[in-house]
Design an enzyme around this catalytic site. Structure first.
Site, PDB file in Angstrom:
ATOM      1  CB  SER A 146      -0.896   0.018   1.245  1.00 30.52           C
ATOM      2  OG  SER A 146      -1.510   1.277   1.426  1.00 30.52           O
ATOM      3  CE1 TYR A 160      -3.271  -1.969   5.251  1.00 30.87           C
ATOM      4  CE2 TYR A 160      -2.831   0.338   4.766  1.00 30.87           C
ATOM      5  CZ  TYR A 160      -3.203  -0.927   4.349  1.00 30.87           C
ATOM      6  OH  TYR A 160      -3.489  -1.149   3.019  1.00 30.87           O
TER       7      TYR A 160
END
Length: 267
Positions: A146, A160
């Site tokens: 990501s 994350y």
């Protein structure tokens, strides 16, 4: 066909809701290019939906239920793929997700869960798939990361961000180590994507349950004026898994409509 006679194991190969997530799109795209698919998902019904689509188009797909954070289950999954197809040519580590919070708000279990879900899952799959690739004389690994692992994205998801950053660097280290053996490893870093995840999970986290408002907001943040879709990730993965990328390893392919380069940021 670009993946003819190849076997591709894809984790997170189902979608969390109606539509096309990254894993489902990737599995179908690979099958359309001739690959036999081993579709792995925590939810058997989700994998079965992907399998049905591939079968309806004349492709080959087997499914397997697995919690990719469980070391024993991952080994069983890799062994099952080899037992079914005799080899693993392509591994796509597509499982991931976020839990909001900084180091003060997150519990230790939540922090560890983020590392396990986004990073250790890929480590486990590689741990058990790479020996088969070594014996075959090569293979291709694609990790779905990501842009949150590349820059601050304007929200409070430290677990994350850290785990996705780790996934990119894990892939680079792995790529260098196994390059002499013909095993390539690359990453894809998607930006804002319009997948079933938006309606099912993110609208609750960021949009007070209003998916349409969240979609409009996210579209406006992207320089191209709209979010990407699961197919954009799938086509990037198809390139990296194919022989067209035979000289590409240790790379991270950003798929974000220009978002990471935008000066207005990501709120």
């Amino acid at each position: 066909m670009r993946l003819e006679n190849k076997v591709a194991l894809i984790t997170g190969a189902g979608s969390v809701g109606p539509g096309w997530g990254n894993g489902k799109s990737t599995a179908v795209a690979f099958a359309r290019e001739g690959a036999s698919i081993f579709a792995v998902d925590l939810v058997p019904e989700a994998a079965a939906e992907t399998q049905a689509i591939i079968a309806s188009e004349g492709g080959v797909c087997e499914t397997h239920h697995c919690d990719v954070t469980d070391a024993a289950q991952v080994k069983v999954t890799i062994d099952a793929c080899v037992a079914q197809f005799g080899r693993i040519d392509i591994l796509v580590n597509n499982v991931g997700g976020s839990v909001p919070g900084g180091p003060v708000e997150l519990s230790l279990d939540e922090w560890q869960g983020q590392l396990d879900f986004n990073l250790t899952s890929a480590f486990l799959a590689c741990k058990h798939a790479i020996p088969h690739m070594e014996r075959q004389g090569g293979g291709a690994i694609v990790n779905i990361s990501s842009i949150a692992g590349l820059r601050h994205i304007g929200n409070d998801h430290v677990g994350y961000a850290a785990s996705k950053a780790g996934l990119v660097q894990f892939g680079r280290a792995l790529a260098v180590k196994y390059a002499p053996l013909g095993i390539r490893c690359n990453s894809i870093s998607p930006g804002l994507m319009h997948t079933p995840l938006v309606e099912v999970r993110l609208a609750g986290q960021y949009g007070a349950g209003d998916a349409s408002a969240l979609i409009e907001k996210r579209n406006k943040q992207v320089p191209m004026g709209h979010m990407g879709e699961g197919w954009d990730v799938a086509y990037a993965a198809l390139y990296l898994a194919s022989d067209e990328a035979k000289y590409v390893t240790a790379a991270d392919l950003v798929v974000d409509g220009g978002l990471i380069a935008a000066t207005h940021g990501y709120q």
